[in-house]
Design an enzyme around this catalytic site. Structure first.
Site, PDB file in Angstrom:
ATOM      1  CG  ASN A   1      -3.451 -99.063  49.945  1.00 60.37           C
ATOM      2  OD1 ASN A   1      -4.119-100.042  49.621  1.00 60.37           O
ATOM      3  ND2 ASN A   1      -2.456 -98.600  49.206  1.00 60.37           N
TER       4      ASN A   1
ATOM      5  CD  GLU B   1       2.414-100.607  46.531  1.00 62.52           C
ATOM      6  OE1 GLU B   1       1.325-101.180  46.704  1.00 62.52           O
ATOM      7  OE2 GLU B   1       3.095-100.132  47.465  1.00 62.52           O
TER       8      GLU B   1
ATOM      9  N   GLY C   1       6.441 -97.312  51.786  1.00 64.00           N
ATOM     10  CA  GLY C   1       6.973 -98.581  52.283  1.00 64.00           C
ATOM     11  C   GLY C   1       8.462 -98.532  52.591  1.00 64.00           C
TER      12      GLY C   1
ATOM     13  CE  LYS D   1       0.658-100.146  50.149  1.00 62.85           C
ATOM     14  NZ  LYS D   1       2.032 -99.708  49.962  1.00 62.85           N
TER      15      LYS D   1
ATOM     16  CG  HIS E   1      -1.072 -97.383  45.226  1.00 58.73           C
ATOM     17  ND1 HIS E   1       0.172 -97.942  45.166  1.00 58.73           N
ATOM     18  CD2 HIS E   1      -1.219 -96.891  46.480  1.00 58.73           C
ATOM     19  CE1 HIS E   1       0.764 -97.799  46.355  1.00 58.73           C
ATOM     20  NE2 HIS E   1      -0.070 -97.171  47.164  1.00 58.73           N
TER      21      HIS E   1
ATOM     22  CD  GLU F   1      -0.005 -93.159  48.539  1.00 60.95           C
ATOM     23  OE1 GLU F   1      -0.289 -93.391  49.718  1.00 60.95           O
ATOM     24  OE2 GLU F   1       0.108 -94.055  47.678  1.00 60.95           O
TER      25      GLU F   1
ATOM     26  CB  SER G   1       6.802 -93.965  55.624  1.00 61.21           C
ATOM     27  OG  SER G   1       7.397 -94.876  54.713  1.00 61.21           O
TER      28      SER G   1
HETATM   29  P1  PGA Z   1       3.078 -97.074  53.391  1.00 62.73           P
HETATM   30  O1  PGA Z   1       2.154 -97.161  52.078  1.00 62.73           O
HETATM   31  O2  PGA Z   1       2.277 -96.326  54.443  1.00 62.73           O
HETATM   32  O3  PGA Z   1       3.368 -98.480  53.755  1.00 62.73           O
HETATM   33  O4  PGA Z   1       4.306 -96.290  52.993  1.00 62.73           O
HETATM   34  C1  PGA Z   1       1.352 -96.081  51.668  1.00 62.73           C
HETATM   35  C2  PGA Z   1       0.641 -96.421  50.388  1.00 62.73           C
HETATM   36  O5  PGA Z   1       1.228 -97.082  49.528  1.00 62.73           O
HETATM   37  O6  PGA Z   1      -0.535 -96.068  50.186  1.00 62.73           O
END
Ligand code: PGA
Length: 250
Positions: free
Chosen positions: A11, A98, A174, A13, A96, A168, A212
């Site tokens: 992903n 976000e 993140g 982003k 997602h 998630e 993460s």
């Molecule tokens: P991350 O993000 O691996 O940076 O924690 C995962 C995601 O948001 O899909």
């Protein structure tokens, strides 16, 4: 129990220009030439074609990170499922955290987006997960159940196996704070139970963990019985790190 092909998704982003996306794929392809897994790149809209052009004849599938539920209309700034299919995009990330947090993505919109993606022939990668407050208040299962029941309300049970679910936990995205393999396994097993109650062929559904994921923790997470893959953010931006995560899936 049916074999579930591991599903490892990058992903990106809001990262990578067209040129950066192209050089990432060129670096990744030799590293994954022998893989039998599904390797999925969730690229920004502008970089989709650059990835699609390089992925023919490879293990790579290409996904967008969002779409609108309507086929067309006066929705400035939005993109429809049909527009993605025309580019040979095969999947789409929906819900997602976000997007839920910063762009007001609601479960009601997702209830329309998931069937719209399926109808257009896109594989939805539906993200669900609890906040830190919900986990601390012992509400993880209630949140997951509510998200799944609402987002999938309009999907026929027979179509549920075509959906990929990404668990998630928001507190792990993140932050460098990964769910323990036990926490991730427990939540993914719960998700499978909810799908089974909805009448899905739940043993065929791929359920991913995201939050993460790194080369150092991927193998242990991916060895859990109900974790069939990973949705990788930060560590997916580097082809070498991402290739190591693909390899960690066995
Ligand atoms: P991350 O993000 O691996 O940076 O924690 C995962 C995601 O948001 O899909």
């Amino acid at each position: 129990m049916p074999e579930r092909t591991p599903y490892i998704a990058a992903n990106w982003k809001m990262h990578k220009t067209v040129a950066e996306a192209a050089s990432f794929v060129d670096a990744l392809l030799p590293r994954i030439a022998a893989t039998q897994h599904d390797v999925v790149i969730c690229a920004p809209f502008t970089a989709l074609t650059a990835v699609v052009e390089r992925r023919y004849g490879t293990a790579i599938k290409v996904a967008a990170q969002n779409m609108h539920e309507e086929g067309s209309g006066a929705y400035t700034g939005e993109v429809s499922a049909q527009m993605l299919v025309e580019l040979d995009v095969e999947a789409v990330v929906l819900g997602h955290s976000e997007r839920r947090q910063y762009f007001n993505e609601t479960d009601e919109a997702l209830a329309a987006k998931v069937p719209a993606a399926l109808a257009a022939g896109l594989e939805p990668i539906l993200c669900v997960g609890e906040s830190e407050e919900a986990r601390d208040a012992d509400q993880t299962e209630a949140v997951l159940e509510r998200q799944l029941q609402t987002d999938l309300a309009a999907v026929e049970s027979s179509a549920l196996a075509e959906i990929v679910i990404a668990y998630e936990p928001i507190w792990a995205i993140g932050t460098g704070r990964t769910a323990t393999p036990e926490q991730a396994q427990e939540a993914c097993a719960f998700i499978r139970d909810v799908l089974r109650e909805r009448g899905a062929a739940a043993d065929s559904v791929r359920i991913l963990y995201g939050g993460s994921v790194k080369p150092a923790n991927a193998a242990e997470l991916l060895s859990q019985p109900d974790i069939d893959g990973a949705l990788v953010g930060g560590a997916s931006l580097d082809p070498d790190e991402f290739a190591q995560i693909v390899e960690a899936a066995g």
